[in-house]
Write a protein that holds these residues in place. Structure first.
Motif, PDB file in Angstrom:
ATOM      1  N   SER A   1      -0.821  15.165   3.663  1.00 11.82           N
ATOM      2  CA  SER A   1      -1.474  15.812   4.807  1.00 11.82           C
ATOM      3  C   SER A   1      -1.207  15.054   6.107  1.00 11.82           C
ATOM      4  N   LYS A   2      -0.899  13.743   6.007  1.00 14.57           N
ATOM      5  CA  LYS A   2      -0.612  12.925   7.182  1.00 14.57           C
ATOM      6  C   LYS A   2       0.865  12.944   7.550  1.00 14.57           C
ATOM      7  N   GLY A   3       1.667  13.571   6.712  1.00  9.18           N
ATOM      8  CA  GLY A   3       3.108  13.578   6.951  1.00  9.18           C
ATOM      9  C   GLY A   3       3.783  12.291   6.529  1.00  9.18           C
ATOM     10  N   TRP A   4       3.114  11.480   5.682  1.00 16.78           N
ATOM     11  CA  TRP A   4       3.691  10.235   5.182  1.00 16.78           C
ATOM     12  C   TRP A   4       4.492  10.500   3.914  1.00 16.78           C
ATOM     13  N   ARG A   5       5.444   9.624   3.629  1.00 18.11           N
ATOM     14  CA  ARG A   5       6.269   9.771   2.430  1.00 18.11           C
ATOM     15  C   ARG A   5       5.777   8.793   1.364  1.00 18.11           C
ATOM     16  N   THR A   6       5.627   9.275   0.139  1.00 12.82           N
ATOM     17  CA  THR A   6       5.218   8.411  -0.973  1.00 12.82           C
ATOM     18  C   THR A   6       6.352   8.334  -1.994  1.00 12.82           C
ATOM     19  N   SER A   7       6.458   7.180  -2.626  1.00 16.37           N
ATOM     20  CA  SER A   7       7.517   6.969  -3.606  1.00 16.37           C
ATOM     21  C   SER A   7       7.002   6.017  -4.685  1.00 16.37           C
ATOM     22  N   VAL A   8       7.034   6.457  -5.944  1.00 13.58           N
ATOM     23  CA  VAL A   8       6.540   5.635  -7.058  1.00 13.58           C
ATOM     24  C   VAL A   8       7.503   4.478  -7.308  1.00 13.58           C
ATOM     25  N   VAL A   9       6.958   3.271  -7.406  1.00 14.86           N
ATOM     26  CA  VAL A   9       7.749   2.070  -7.673  1.00 14.86           C
ATOM     27  C   VAL A   9       7.693   1.721  -9.157  1.00 14.86           C
ATOM     28  N   ASP A  10       6.505   1.825  -9.752  1.00 14.88           N
ATOM     29  CA  ASP A  10       6.343   1.483 -11.168  1.00 14.88           C
ATOM     30  C   ASP A  10       5.095   2.173 -11.696  1.00 14.88           C
ATOM     31  N   MET A  11       5.108   2.525 -12.979  1.00 21.53           N
ATOM     32  CA  MET A  11       3.919   3.127 -13.571  1.00 21.53           C
ATOM     33  C   MET A  11       3.828   2.785 -15.051  1.00 21.53           C
ATOM     34  N   ASN A  12       2.605   2.731 -15.532  1.00 22.29           N
ATOM     35  CA  ASN A  12       2.330   2.508 -16.949  1.00 22.29           C
ATOM     36  C   ASN A  12       1.299   3.554 -17.336  1.00 22.29           C
ATOM     37  N   GLU A  13       1.742   4.594 -18.038  1.00 25.62           N
ATOM     38  CA  GLU A  13       0.880   5.738 -18.308  1.00 25.62           C
ATOM     39  C   GLU A  13      -0.194   5.416 -19.340  1.00 25.62           C
ATOM     40  N   GLY A  14      -1.354   6.069 -19.193  1.00 26.88           N
ATOM     41  CA  GLY A  14      -2.442   5.914 -20.153  1.00 26.88           C
ATOM     42  C   GLY A  14      -2.170   6.735 -21.417  1.00 26.88           C
ATOM     43  N   THR A  15      -2.873   6.419 -22.483  1.00 27.24           N
ATOM     44  CA  THR A  15      -2.634   7.112 -23.764  1.00 27.24           C
ATOM     45  C   THR A  15      -3.179   8.537 -23.771  1.00 27.24           C
ATOM     46  N   SER A  16      -4.161   8.818 -22.894  1.00 25.58           N
ATOM     47  CA  SER A  16      -4.749  10.168 -22.846  1.00 25.58           C
ATOM     48  C   SER A  16      -4.594  10.804 -21.462  1.00 25.58           C
ATOM     49  N   GLY A  17      -3.571  10.342 -20.731  1.00 30.47           N
ATOM     50  CA  GLY A  17      -3.354  10.859 -19.382  1.00 30.47           C
ATOM     51  C   GLY A  17      -3.666   9.816 -18.333  1.00 30.47           C
ATOM     52  N   GLY A  18      -3.240  10.094 -17.121  1.00 31.40           N
ATOM     53  CA  GLY A  18      -3.474   9.145 -16.033  1.00 31.40           C
ATOM     54  C   GLY A  18      -2.589   7.922 -16.160  1.00 31.40           C
ATOM     55  N   PHE A  19      -3.057   6.807 -15.619  1.00 29.85           N
ATOM     56  CA  PHE A  19      -2.253   5.578 -15.592  1.00 29.85           C
ATOM     57  C   PHE A  19      -3.106   4.351 -15.900  1.00 29.85           C
ATOM     58  N   LYS A  20      -2.542   3.449 -16.689  1.00 34.08           N
ATOM     59  CA  LYS A  20      -3.147   2.124 -16.794  1.00 34.08           C
ATOM     60  C   LYS A  20      -2.885   1.371 -15.489  1.00 34.08           C
ATOM     61  N   GLU A  21      -1.690   1.648 -14.919  1.00 41.53           N
ATOM     62  CA  GLU A  21      -1.330   1.061 -13.639  1.00 41.53           C
ATOM     63  C   GLU A  21      -0.272   1.933 -12.981  1.00 41.53           C
ATOM     64  N   VAL A  22      -0.380   2.130 -11.673  1.00 43.57           N
ATOM     65  CA  VAL A  22       0.660   2.830 -10.916  1.00 43.57           C
ATOM     66  C   VAL A  22       0.802   2.152  -9.559  1.00 43.57           C
ATOM     67  N   ILE A  23       2.046   1.930  -9.159  1.00 46.75           N
ATOM     68  CA  ILE A  23       2.342   1.316  -7.865  1.00 46.75           C
ATOM     69  C   ILE A  23       3.221   2.291  -7.088  1.00 46.75           C
ATOM     70  N   PHE A  24       2.833   2.581  -5.857  1.00 48.00           N
ATOM     71  CA  PHE A  24       3.655   3.475  -5.049  1.00 48.00           C
ATOM     72  C   PHE A  24       3.723   2.994  -3.606  1.00 48.00           C
ATOM     73  N   GLU A  25       4.823   3.321  -2.975  1.00 49.26           N
ATOM     74  CA  GLU A  25       5.072   2.928  -1.592  1.00 49.26           C
ATOM     75  C   GLU A  25       4.698   4.086  -0.679  1.00 49.26           C
ATOM     76  N   VAL A  26       4.096   3.764   0.478  1.00 50.67           N
ATOM     77  CA  VAL A  26       3.763   4.784   1.475  1.00 50.67           C
ATOM     78  C   VAL A  26       4.411   4.377   2.794  1.00 50.67           C
ATOM     79  N   THR A  27       5.218   5.273   3.354  1.00 46.96           N
ATOM     80  CA  THR A  27       5.866   4.998   4.624  1.00 46.96           C
ATOM     81  C   THR A  27       5.462   6.048   5.645  1.00 46.96           C
ATOM     82  N   GLY A  28       5.214   5.603   6.865  1.00 47.80           N
ATOM     83  CA  GLY A  28       4.783   6.517   7.915  1.00 47.80           C
ATOM     84  C   GLY A  28       4.276   5.732   9.113  1.00 47.80           C
ATOM     85  N   GLU A  29       3.446   6.356   9.906  1.00 41.70           N
ATOM     86  CA  GLU A  29       2.943   5.736  11.128  1.00 41.70           C
ATOM     87  C   GLU A  29       1.536   5.170  10.924  1.00 41.70           C
TER      88      GLU A  29
END
Length: 357
Positions: A140-168
């Motif tokens: 909604s802010k017009g920023w770009r997101t990009s996943v760097v690393d993720m470790n998915e949970g056993t029933s969905g979601g993430f145990k850990e997720v790292i993502f980059e956000v670039t914008g103003e």
């Protein structure tokens, strides 16, 4: 106030001349910095023009009223005076906040890390919900997101997720999101209908440039391994994933999102640099927060900052006592109102200790 604004106008005129000079345009880093300053000062210069015009209107209206020779003009002048005097205090407050010195980190891009905390599978699902919330907000802010690393949970979601956000002004906007987020709801696996409490930790790291943090690569151990999770035929067949360990601090960063080992290495180094930078920044923020007894410090990553209560459809930010009954909207990325309130409290605290006025 006009004295400060006159200085702003002089600096704005100076930068206006600088950014069209060939040597400045050729220096990309300096050109970008000056353009950012130009944009910030332009908003203040526009407020200055409004302030001068408003002040002039008040003086003119008072003169017409004092003269009193033309009844119709006097009536118009009274209306003009009322409008101008109502607007003036609002404008002064806006200018005061804009004159508060900005943190140099606020303009930086960020690495956001979301980790599932207490609550097992439900915590991983909640971490996934937070990831979706932030990516929708960034969109909604017009920023770009990009996943760097993720470790998915056993029933969905993430145990850990790292993502980059670039914008103003990304860090300046997202930095108060750092801390422990808590959810209260009935998990899908719960047969008795009991409400469970789970948590996830959010970290917001300003992306560090090479000149911010110098890393001696002799202090870094690099391991290569096979990627896991979705990614096509190359997954588990080539050692494209990279893990870096900074031996003096024990900090670890890894990236397996790219198929290229070289790209993963670059991104892992960016994460490591950001973590080292954030570690130093967190110490400074903690000291600053103690000085001003800040409610909204972004330095304490262990503090419980917000609760998302599904049975009551509410979101509560504990730092400023803000409660919104718009849980669905917030989880779908409508977090701007919360961020606005946090920024307002932070700016008010800064204003109290500022020597601007």
């Amino acid at each position: 106030m006009l004295d400060r604004l006159q200085y702003v106008k002089q600096r704005f005129d100076e930068i206006s001349d600088l950014i069209i000079q060939p040597d400045v345009i050729a220096d990309q880093k300096r050109y970008v910095q000056l353009n950012k300053e130009y944009k910030d000062l332009k908003a203040l210069v526009e407020k200055r023009e409004e302030y001068i015009n408003l002040d002039g209107n008040i003086k003119e209206a008072k003169e017409i009223i004092a003269d009193g020779s033309d009844a119709e003009m006097v009536e118009m002048a009274k209306m003009q005076l009322d409008e101008a005097q109502e607007r003036l205090p609002q404008l002064e407050e806006e200018i005061k906040f804009m004159l508060i010195p900005k943190d140099p980190e606020d303009a930086k891009n960020v690495m956001v890390e979301i980790r599932a905390g207490t609550g097992g599978d439900e915590a991983s699902i909640f971490a996934g919900d937070l990831f979706r919330m932030y990516t929708k907000y960034c969109e909604s802010k017009g920023w770009r997101t990009s996943v760097v690393d993720m470790n998915e949970g056993t029933s969905g979601g993430f145990k850990e997720v790292i993502f980059e956000v670039t914008g103003e002004d990304v860090y300046g906007t997202l930095k108060f999101e750092a801390g422990v987020h808590r959810v209260q709801r009935v998990p899908q696996t719960e047969t008795q209908g009991r409400v469970h409490t789970s948590a996830a930790t959010v970290m917001v790291l300003p992306e560090a440039e090479e000149f911010d943090v110098q890393i001696d690569m002799n202090d870094v151990r690099i391991d290569y391994f096979c990627s896991s999770g979705p990614g096509g035929q190359s997954v588990n067949t080539t050692k494209s994933a990279v893990r870096m360990t900074h031996i003096p601090t024990g900090l670890v960063a890894q990236c397996q999102d790219e198929k290229s080992q070289h790209k993963n290495k670059d991104r892992a180094l960016t994460v490591l640099r950001s973590r080292l930078y954030e570690m130093e920044l967190a110490k400074k923020q903690e000291e600053d927060a103690k000085k001003r007894n800040s409610q909204v410090s972004s330095g304490d990553r262990s503090a419980k900052i917000r609760t998302y209560n599904y049975p009551q459809g509410r979101v509560t930010d504990h730092r400023i006592g803000l409660t919104l009954y718009d849980l669905d909207g917030v989880m779908n990325g409508s977090v701007q109102k919360i961020i606005d309130e946090l920024q307002l409290v932070s700016n008010t605290e800064k204003l109290k200790e500022s020597e601007v006025f």
